[in-house]
Design an enzyme around this catalytic site. Sequence first.
Site: not given
Ligand code: 3MF
Length: 344
Positions: A49, A52
Amino acid sequence: MPGTFRFSFGPWNIHEGADPFGPPVRPTVAFAEKLKLYKKMGFDGVQFHDDDAVPQLNHMSPAQVEKAAREMAKLLDGEGLVAEFVAPRLWEDPRTIDGGYTSNNPAERQYAIDRSLQTVDIARALNCDKVVLWLAREGTYIREAKDATKAVELLVTAINKMLAHDSAIKILIEPKPNEPMDLAYIPTIGHAIGLSYVTSDPGRVGALVESAHAILAGLDPSDEMAYALAHKKLWSVHLNDQNGLKFDQDKAFGAVDLRRAFMQVWVLDRNGFGNNGEFVGLDVKAMRTQKAEVAALHLSNSREIFLSLLEVVRGLDQSRIDELIAQRNYEQLEMEIIRALLGK
Ligand code: 3MF
Ligand code: MG
């Protein structure tokens, strides 16, 4: 042509075990400690993210963000890792309560776009050309709250701004039918791909299929992957598993339905997935019951299950499959697939 498989996961996949009904049950693992686990477990790519990669980015100047992202790039380099993608985290800020790009408030929409352009800058600094859009809050709790046609136009506007901001960036839409929203605007891969064709540069807008998201939409993940592959738009996957139409469970790949997992590996391998550098991404959560010292097993297990299924796929006798298909003897074909899965 068979596929080439390298694996990735995101730092959020090693987590403290909190759920909506209970607090964390494991200590936080520092990012640097997580990074050390990648190579050890056979992973080469890190999914990010934006925050992150650059924590606190909302409180930093563009120059500070760029500097922090370049430091992260060096850290990755030192571990022999690469950034697979960066995704704007558009679902936590108070300004995205009613959605980011599709908010009814123009100032909030602008925040979402500005933050996404920053994500593109972070990706560039990490030597990465992929931005993933999980459109978390782009939907409604009640249909009357937003104009669903205008919502599509707003999504296109936001994507076009990102495409114009960097001529090399590729946008991967990760559809999910619900959660956190009751109903999401881009629930399936067909919607994601349809959306790509109304953007200003469809060749740079593709998709990421997450197994659990497809299952939540009542669809088969391997068919979702195949559909995107037919459009040359499957640029990443989030493999995991899911017990039916419940909350998003992010279980280890193949842990619920081994045959459904097998079919995903079959489709990826038979379509040469990974031959253009695509990663096999995981998006899995450890069970809340898992103790801290073994709370990364869901990742190494998912990778092992993938590679074991790949052996099964590659060990099949294609002429025998062709023969059974020609005879339309699908009962026998099914039995032979099950036997292969049982190692018989
Ligand atoms: C939610 C997700 C997310 C996305 C991530 C990357 C937290 O169901 O799958 O995981 O995969 O944000 O875009
Ligand atoms: Mg995901």
